[in-house]
Scaffold this active site. Structure first.
Site, mmCIF file in Angstrom:
data_model
loop_
_atom_site.group_PDB
_atom_site.id
_atom_site.type_symbol
_atom_site.label_atom_id
_atom_site.label_comp_id
_atom_site.label_asym_id
_atom_site.label_seq_id
_atom_site.Cartn_x
_atom_site.Cartn_y
_atom_site.Cartn_z
ATOM 1 N N LEU A 139 0.819 -1.220 0.000
ATOM 2 C CA LEU A 139 0.000 0.000 0.000
ATOM 3 C C LEU A 139 0.848 1.263 0.000
ATOM 4 O O LEU A 139 0.323 2.355 -0.243
ATOM 5 C CB LEU A 139 -0.912 0.019 1.235
ATOM 6 C CG LEU A 139 -1.972 -1.065 1.346
ATOM 7 C CD1 LEU A 139 -2.738 -0.918 2.656
ATOM 8 C CD2 LEU A 139 -2.927 -1.007 0.157
ATOM 9 N N GLU A 140 2.127 1.121 0.280
ATOM 10 C CA GLU A 140 2.979 2.302 0.407
ATOM 11 C C GLU A 140 3.945 2.410 -0.776
ATOM 12 O O GLU A 140 3.577 2.864 -1.841
ATOM 13 C CB GLU A 140 3.688 2.271 1.763
ATOM 14 C CG GLU A 140 2.698 2.313 2.939
ATOM 15 C CD GLU A 140 3.370 2.348 4.281
ATOM 16 O OE1 GLU A 140 4.112 3.314 4.546
ATOM 17 O OE2 GLU A 140 3.180 1.404 5.081
#
Length: 350
Positions: A139-140
């Protein structure tokens, strides 16, 4: 005439006693504060086993700002922990790879070296371990350790920088060395000399009357049960909603905090207590990032953690006291990053 002199003498005695009483109260408040809090030292803290040489700090600074560590080559550590906005990003939750949002608000990197663990759930034991997490989080930054190392090795000027930072190493460009360098740079992001630090060092005039009243209320109401020490937080875990659970918008039911790491039922909705330093710069608040007004956050904490409905005066004074925790911000020049080499991967998008 004697009557007039006696009256003047009586007034003088009353004023002297009042001044003495006020001074005694001030000394008492300062003594209480010094027993609970410590000023931020002027020099950054040393990291065990990670020497902060000039070469290593400079390398860590470059890596902190280098977006090529992410799969998209669009996200750096500074994207979510912006040194220009209090070490955070002012987002409810940070925007990551492919415009995905992370599940929690980004904690500040300022003074993070004083936290006893890293991340809201404490899953990283130190700054170096924390630095490697986002690089691999889908997600990053959505990268892999092998891809990060390959990218760094493909950038010619990084090799001499790693050699200088980690001398005597046959293969200096490794993920562990990269995260160690980032960690020593992050350790320099301290904010000393806040008004409250000056007050703790003996300057009774460093805080306004209202800020002192806020400090007194902060201590008397019990906020110090969790927020104390040099970082005014960051020293322990605590359940969010110890007395009364906040609404599900502020404490989402799906995010059970440290429980996801420990699997212990006692850790449901338990999080690392955040630092309150520079709190006026790092809105929005809580792990959910759902509250932007600091006064509202104080009210919520009063009910959730202390079981108390704080008065408007108490809230306002506490907010003013919290404003005294803003220290000298790090002066960080944007680094000139080494240019990509012929084998450096191109961004994956047209």
């Amino acid at each position: 005439m004697d009557r007039l002199l006696r009256a003047k003498y009586a007034v003088s005695v009353v004023l002297t006693m009042a001044a003495f009483s006020a001074g005694a109260q001030a000394d008492e408040l300062q003594a209480r504060a010094n027993a609970l809090f410590k000023p931020i030292p002027a020099q950054p803290p040393a990291l065990p086993g990670n020497q902060a040489t000039a070469a290593r700090v400079a390398l860590g600074k470059a890596l902190y700002f280098d977006r090529r560590l992410s799969k998209s080559q669009q996200i750096s550590c500074n994207s979510c922990h912006d040194v220009g906005t209090g070490g955070a990003d002012q987002q409810r939750t940070s925007i990551g790879h492919n415009w995905q949002r992370g599940p929690r608000n980004s904690p500040t990197t300022f003074n993070a070296a004083y936290n006893f663990v890293q991340f809201w759930d404490g899953r990283a034991k130190d700054l170096a371990e924390q630095a490697g997490g986002p690089m691999q989080n889908p997600l990053e930054m959505a990268n892999t350790p092998d891809a990060v190392v390959a990218t760094l090795k493909s950038i010619p000027d990084y090799l001499p920088r790693f050699k200088a930072a980690f001398p005597g190493t046959a293969d200096p460009i490794t993920l562990d060395n990269a995260t160690s360098a980032i960690a020593v740079f992050e350790a320099t992001l301290v904010t000393p000399n806040a008004p409250f630090d000056k007050y703790l060092r003996g300057d009774a005039n460093a805080l306004t009357h209202e800020q002192k009243e806020g400090l007194r209320t902060f201590m008397d109401k019990g906020c110090i049960a969790c927020h104390r020490g040099v970082n005014i937080g960051g020293e322990m875990y605590a359940k969010f909603g110890l007395i009364k659970a906040p609404g599900s918008d502020i404490r989402p039911a799906a995010d059970k905090g440290r429980f996801a790491i420990s699997k212990s039922s006692g850790d449901e909705f338990v999080y690392k207590v955040p630092t309150l330093r520079n709190i006026t710069l790092t809105a929005p608040y809580f792990h959910s990032g759902q509250v932007r007004d600091l006064g509202e956050a104080v009210k919520i904490m009063g009910e959730a953690q202390l079981g108390q409905k704080l008065s408007d005066t108490d809230v306002n004074n506490i907010v003013l006291f919290l404003g005294s925790l803003t220290g000298a911000q790090p002066k960080v020049d944007y680094p000139v990053l080494p240019p990509s080499g012929p084998d450096t991967p191109a961004p994956p998008y047209p």
